[in-house]
Scaffold this motif. Structure first.
Motif, PDB file in Angstrom:
ATOM      1  N   GLN A   1       0.885  -1.029   0.073  1.00 47.71           N
ATOM      2  CA  GLN A   1       0.076  -0.026  -0.049  1.00 47.71           C
ATOM      3  C   GLN A   1       0.871   1.187   0.057  1.00 47.71           C
ATOM      4  O   GLN A   1       1.853   1.264   0.818  1.00 47.71           O
ATOM      5  N   ARG A   2       0.481   2.163  -0.942  1.00 47.25           N
ATOM      6  CA  ARG A   2       1.142   3.282  -1.032  1.00 47.25           C
ATOM      7  C   ARG A   2       0.410   4.367  -0.678  1.00 47.25           C
ATOM      8  O   ARG A   2      -0.784   4.510  -0.739  1.00 47.25           O
ATOM      9  N   GLN A   3       0.661   5.667  -0.621  1.00 48.35           N
ATOM     10  CA  GLN A   3      -0.185   7.013  -0.447  1.00 48.35           C
ATOM     11  C   GLN A   3      -1.304   7.027  -1.461  1.00 48.35           C
ATOM     12  O   GLN A   3      -2.384   7.262  -1.030  1.00 48.35           O
ATOM     13  N   GLU A   4      -0.600   6.588  -2.568  1.00 49.10           N
ATOM     14  CA  GLU A   4      -1.903   6.813  -3.563  1.00 49.10           C
ATOM     15  C   GLU A   4      -1.749   5.537  -4.560  1.00 49.10           C
ATOM     16  O   GLU A   4      -1.133   5.254  -5.357  1.00 49.10           O
ATOM     17  N   GLY A   5      -2.706   4.538  -3.894  1.00 49.54           N
ATOM     18  CA  GLY A   5      -2.861   3.424  -4.617  1.00 49.54           C
ATOM     19  C   GLY A   5      -1.832   2.113  -3.861  1.00 49.54           C
ATOM     20  O   GLY A   5      -1.490   2.217  -2.826  1.00 49.54           O
ATOM     21  N   TYR A   6      -1.749   1.244  -4.834  1.00 49.28           N
ATOM     22  CA  TYR A   6      -0.928   0.099  -4.448  1.00 49.28           C
ATOM     23  C   TYR A   6      -0.003  -0.187  -5.303  1.00 49.28           C
ATOM     24  O   TYR A   6       0.068   0.151  -6.753  1.00 49.28           O
ATOM     25  N   GLU A   7       1.227  -0.942  -4.930  1.00 51.89           N
ATOM     26  CA  GLU A   7       2.263  -1.123  -5.750  1.00 51.89           C
ATOM     27  C   GLU A   7       2.498  -2.729  -5.728  1.00 51.89           C
ATOM     28  O   GLU A   7       2.391  -3.303  -4.670  1.00 51.89           O
TER      29      GLU A   7
END
Length: 160
Positions: free
Chosen positions: A129-135
């Motif tokens: 989980q990233r600040q803007e979405g997922y990696e």
């Protein structure tokens, strides 16, 4: 999609493999419609059976989905990388004060489960989980063909 929260119960936090195999994995592997009986965590009882149709991809979501007994039946294993404390805090917020005692027992049960049967080392993909979405990254168990495990055929369902 099947949520393992519907399969587990207060009495069987992780002792549900046989039921999952007979009610869901077996029928889906034969290309048949599965039926499962969801657990109501507040009422502490199983509800009415629900159908789970065979589909090109069936996502099995939840803690324990990557357990040793299920891995041979999975087309791939995704691991959501999240610190345990953050995950447990989310669960406590979701469930409220009513389930406080449950969470104390859950944490110990989850630790024991992963100590005896770790899933992460077998993951084909890691989801961060990233600040803007997922990696999404290759997982520790990835093979050169990882990510290609989804089948879109007329045959039995692939389970992720």
């Amino acid at each position: 999609m099947l949520h393992l929260d519907d399969i587990a119960s207060h009495e069987q936090l992780f002792a549900w493999t046989g039921r999952l195999m007979s009610e869901v994995i077996g029928p889906l592997a034969r290309g048949e419609r599965a039926h499962f009986t969801p657990y109501d965590w507040r009422a502490r009882a199983f509800g009415m059976p629900r159908p789970l149709p065979a589909a090109p991809v069936v996502l099995i979501e939840g803690v324990g989905a990557g357990r040793r007994a299920l891995r041979p039946h999975l087309a791939g294993l995704l691991w959501m990388e999240l610190p345990q404390e953050e995950s447990w805090a989310r669960g406590r917020r979701r469930d409220g004060v009513e389930q406080r005692e449950f969470w104390d027992g859950w944490i110990a049960a989850e630790r024991a489960h992963f100590a005896a049967d770790p899933s992460r080392p077998h993951a084909d993909l890691l989801v961060l989980q990233r600040q803007e979405g997922y990696e999404v990254l290759p997982g520790p168990g990835a093979t050169p063909a990882a990510g290609q495990g989804v089948t879109l055929s007329e045959g039995p369902s692939s389970m992720w």
